[in-house]
Each structure stands twice: as C-alpha cells, then as structure tokens.
Design an enzyme around this catalytic site. Sequence first.
Site, PDB file in Angstrom:
ATOM      1  N   SER A 122     -25.779   6.833 -15.668  1.00 43.49           N
ATOM      2  CA  SER A 122     -25.424   5.748 -14.748  1.00 43.49           C
ATOM      3  C   SER A 122     -26.672   5.234 -14.046  1.00 43.49           C
ATOM      4  CB  SER A 122     -24.419   6.248 -13.704  1.00 43.49           C
ATOM      5  OG  SER A 122     -24.300   5.271 -12.679  1.00 43.49           O
ATOM      6  N   ASP A 167       3.038   2.301  -4.807  1.00 43.42           N
ATOM      7  CA  ASP A 167       3.018   2.424  -6.284  1.00 43.42           C
ATOM      8  C   ASP A 167       3.656   3.712  -6.785  1.00 43.42           C
ATOM      9  OD1 ASP A 167       0.747   3.951  -5.528  1.00 43.42           O
ATOM     10  OD2 ASP A 167      -0.584   3.063  -7.045  1.00 43.42           O
ATOM     11  N   LEU A 191     -12.068  -0.297  -3.101  1.00 44.88           N
ATOM     12  CA  LEU A 191     -12.061  -1.398  -4.071  1.00 44.88           C
ATOM     13  C   LEU A 191     -12.011  -0.868  -5.507  1.00 44.88           C
ATOM     14  CD1 LEU A 191     -14.627  -3.843  -2.387  1.00 44.88           C
ATOM     15  CD2 LEU A 191     -12.141  -3.728  -2.096  1.00 44.88           C
ATOM     16  N   SER A 192     -11.665   0.398  -5.641  1.00 45.13           N
ATOM     17  CA  SER A 192     -11.379   1.006  -6.951  1.00 45.13           C
ATOM     18  C   SER A 192     -12.570   1.131  -7.885  1.00 45.13           C
ATOM     19  CB  SER A 192     -10.264   0.241  -7.670  1.00 45.13           C
ATOM     20  OG  SER A 192      -9.061   0.518  -7.071  1.00 45.13           O
ATOM     21  N   SER A 193     -13.689   1.626  -7.346  1.00 42.50           N
ATOM     22  CA  SER A 193     -14.807   1.894  -8.249  1.00 42.50           C
ATOM     23  C   SER A 193     -14.403   2.967  -9.274  1.00 42.50           C
ATOM     24  CB  SER A 193     -16.036   2.337  -7.453  1.00 42.50           C
ATOM     25  OG  SER A 193     -15.729   3.448  -6.644  1.00 42.50           O
ATOM     26  N   GLU A 205      -7.576  10.156 -14.368  1.00 41.02           N
ATOM     27  CA  GLU A 205      -7.841  10.426 -12.943  1.00 41.02           C
ATOM     28  C   GLU A 205      -6.949  11.565 -12.430  1.00 41.02           C
ATOM     29  OE1 GLU A 205      -9.140   7.554 -10.427  1.00 41.02           O
ATOM     30  OE2 GLU A 205      -8.793   8.764  -8.648  1.00 41.02           O
ATOM     31  N   ASP A 249      -4.184   0.647  -9.362  1.00 36.77           N
ATOM     32  CA  ASP A 249      -5.585   0.258  -9.559  1.00 36.77           C
ATOM     33  C   ASP A 249      -5.893   0.038 -11.036  1.00 36.77           C
ATOM     34  OD1 ASP A 249      -5.504   0.871  -6.914  1.00 36.77           O
ATOM     35  OD2 ASP A 249      -6.723   2.675  -7.063  1.00 36.77           O
ATOM     36  N   GLU A 272       0.847  -1.198   0.000  1.00 32.94           N
ATOM     37  CA  GLU A 272       0.000   0.000   0.000  1.00 32.94           C
ATOM     38  C   GLU A 272       0.881   1.246   0.000  1.00 32.94           C
ATOM     39  OE1 GLU A 272      -3.176  -0.235  -1.156  1.00 32.94           O
ATOM     40  OE2 GLU A 272      -3.482  -1.672   0.472  1.00 32.94           O
TER      41      GLU A 272
HETATM   42  C1  GLA Z   1      -5.379   4.352  -4.108  1.00 33.33           C
HETATM   43  C2  GLA Z   1      -4.599   4.813  -5.351  1.00 33.33           C
HETATM   44  C3  GLA Z   1      -3.480   3.829  -5.697  1.00 33.33           C
HETATM   45  C4  GLA Z   1      -2.613   3.499  -4.476  1.00 33.33           C
HETATM   46  C5  GLA Z   1      -3.479   3.178  -3.263  1.00 33.33           C
HETATM   47  C6  GLA Z   1      -2.663   3.035  -2.005  1.00 33.33           C
HETATM   48  O1  GLA Z   1      -6.073   3.183  -4.387  1.00 33.33           O
HETATM   49  O2  GLA Z   1      -5.467   4.956  -6.462  1.00 33.33           O
HETATM   50  O3  GLA Z   1      -2.708   4.345  -6.750  1.00 33.33           O
HETATM   51  O4  GLA Z   1      -1.696   4.527  -4.214  1.00 33.33           O
HETATM   52  O5  GLA Z   1      -4.482   4.147  -3.025  1.00 33.33           O
HETATM   53  O6  GLA Z   1      -1.820   1.933  -2.091  1.00 33.33           O
END
Ligand code: GLA
Length: 406
Positions: A76, A45, A142-144, A177, A189, A42
């Site tokens: 949506s 990146d 969870l990267s929506s 983004e 992500d 975490e």
């Molecule tokens: C978010 C960001 C990622 C990463 C995480 C933390 O998800 O979009 O790029 O930095 O936080 O690990």
Amino acid sequence: MGQNISHSASMAEALKAAFARLFGSASPALFFAPGRVNLMGEYTDFNGGHVFPCAISLGTWAAAAPRSDGRFRFHSLNFPQKGIIETDDAALPGTQLVYDRRRYGWANYPLGVPAVLARRGHALPHGLDVVFAGNLPTGAGLSSSASIEVLTAVLADELFHLGLGRKDLALLAQEAENAFVGMQCGIMDQFAIACGKKDHALLLHCGSLACRHVPLTLDGYRVLIANTNKERSLTESKYNERRAECETALTALRRLRPVGALGDLTETAFDAAAALLPPSPPLRRARHVVRENQRTLRAVEALERHDPVAFGRLMNASHASLRDDFEVSGPELDHLADCIRRQPGVLGARMTGAGFGGCVVALVPAALPALSALRNAVATAYAAATGRQPDFYDVSPVDGAARCDD
Ligand code: GLA
C-alpha cells in the site's frame, strides 16, 4: 465537483511506477473503488431496515496482475513502511488460507477476499500482485475498509474470471470483513460501493437487498462532509456491542408479538410493544432503529418531492437519535454538527457511518463563496470548542467500483 480526473491520472501513474519497481512488471490492470457517505439510515442495515448512502469520489485505487504461483503479495502506498505483505505457501489456490490477523495488519482487509473465495470452494487459478493507494481518511466513517474490500473483490472477479454479479461482490466483501477483520458490519457500505451510480444515492432495503437509485437533486444545496479528526477507538467492540443490544431487544419484543426484524416495525407497533417492557438500553437502541428506518423512507420522499428543507430536518432528528438513544456520537461529532447547523442557510447535519468520532454530513447552500465562509466559521467555532481542526471534503456521487484502465 466530479471525480478529479487529473488526480486519478496521477494516482494511476504512481501506482504503475510502484508496481514496476516492486513487482517488476509494467502492465498491471487498474481498478477504482469509491468510498461512501451515508445520507440517512444509520445502524438500520443489520436490522433489516433501509439505508440511503451514495458512493463518493474519494476512494481507493489498485494496480494488479496475476502471478504464476499461488502467492498473494500486497503493498500500500498509504503504508509504505509496512513493505510488501506476502502470504506463505499455504495460500496456494484451492487450499484454505493460513490466516494470522496480527501478521497482516492493514492487508487483512484485502486478504479476506481470496480467503473467503477459497472458503466458498472457488479453486483460485493463481495468486496476485497488487499495489493499493487511496485518498479516503481512514477510520472516519467514509468506508475506507469497505472500499479496499470491494476493490479487491472486483479485481479478483476480473482477474480470476469469476463472473460474479454486483450484489455477490458486495456480499463477498462483507463476509471478508465479518470473518477476517472481526467487525460484524451490515451490508450498507459494501453494497453502496459496489452498486453506486453517478449523481444518485441508493435506497437499499437491507432485509431483501431490493434497491433503487434516486437522483441526488438538491435544488441549490449540496452535500458537505466534515471530519472531526477525532481518532476512533474501540469502534469494533462498541459496534459489535450495539449489534448484540439490538438482538436482545428483538428477542424481548418477540415474546410479545411476531416480528422478523426491527426494520419490519412501524413506530406505532414498536411503541405499543415497548410500553409493555421495562425501559433498558437495548430498548432505546431498538427505538432508534425503528424511527431511523421510517426517517429514511421519509427523507427519500422529501428528496423526491424537492423538499430539501424537510430532508435537513430529518438529518437533525437522526443525529439526535444517534446521540441520545443509540449513543454512538460523542462530544466532537455533536459539536461539529452543531457548529455547522448554526451557519446561515444550513438545512441539517448528522454524523455518518458507525460514529464514535469520524465525519458529519450536512446539507449546505451550494453557492461557493457562502461555502468557504461557512467552512471558515465552522473551523473557528469547532476549534474553540474542541481544540481540533476539522477537515472538509468536497465530493460528488459516482459509479460503483470498476476497472478503470479500459
Ligand atoms: C458501519 C458499518 C455499516 C453500518 C454503519 C452504521 O459503517 O460497516 O454496516 O452498520 O456502520 O449505519
């Protein structure tokens, strides 16, 4: 559990019906992009380190068709009250999109993609009509956001015949983004969502984008995701602040020794250099990054030698470091991870994603009766500590984003 086919099928039907109703055509192309859960690594990146995420069976779907003019019209099913979000005529292909974040709301995420394409000099041949729908919790780690960005990149690639590769799609979505949402996220992500592989996690070196799929074989254990249901606040500004702190620490370290990125440092090299500097929050952020990066490599080794117990211990250490050194957890995440860890047979638990609320990922016994007992016990203990009910998601690793109607 694999990707729930009947659920996907009903999602496809709902999208097609909405598309016909809103845009008057019955034959849009269908696309799916997963979300992702990060198992280890975490905040490494954007520091040129390693991450170990996998694409998951919750995600975002789209029905899309080309238009004869240059407009983009987005709807949506998750935000029906917002109606159709439409760009004006300034968004004609080949021109710069006139961009106003406040005006587009949720649609900033998909709209950033054609905007970046136009900025990169692609002469887009036409606009698009798109209906989106998803089953990822929003703002829960969870990267929506990356899911809808990569989905839009994949559908634009296909419908504009751009011929982009998987890494290009991830980079395009990340740029959307960074530039149009304002979150200075790293590549994890978008990369995991573009390049995921069924039953595998992905070891990615974010400095070089070298990657390797690793079978997610957990020998009697499974991945469980639990949502704190703590709404995240100020995530974007706190995230950008952490990123700036990492850069401050890197600048200080570079006065002592040559170093390309925090992810290049071993723990020993970092400790030796850090001992010469006054303690500071940026230095603690950097310590997390250096240790987390090494932990990620050790976690993958543990998985590959079929040692889930060691993997679980590393997850716990990761959470402690994110809580104490990087300071991105918070009481709800700490309680939920603790409640899960206290259950019989659990090997480890950590926050996943950017933190400040959101989800915990844990390694728990795979057997189903034990799993439902665990959920009940965790829900009771977590509610007693925080007054909130957690949600649990049963997911499996899936392939990356793709067209899903052929
Ligand atoms: C978010 C960001 C990622 C990463 C995480 C933390 O998800 O979009 O790029 O930095 O936080 O690990």
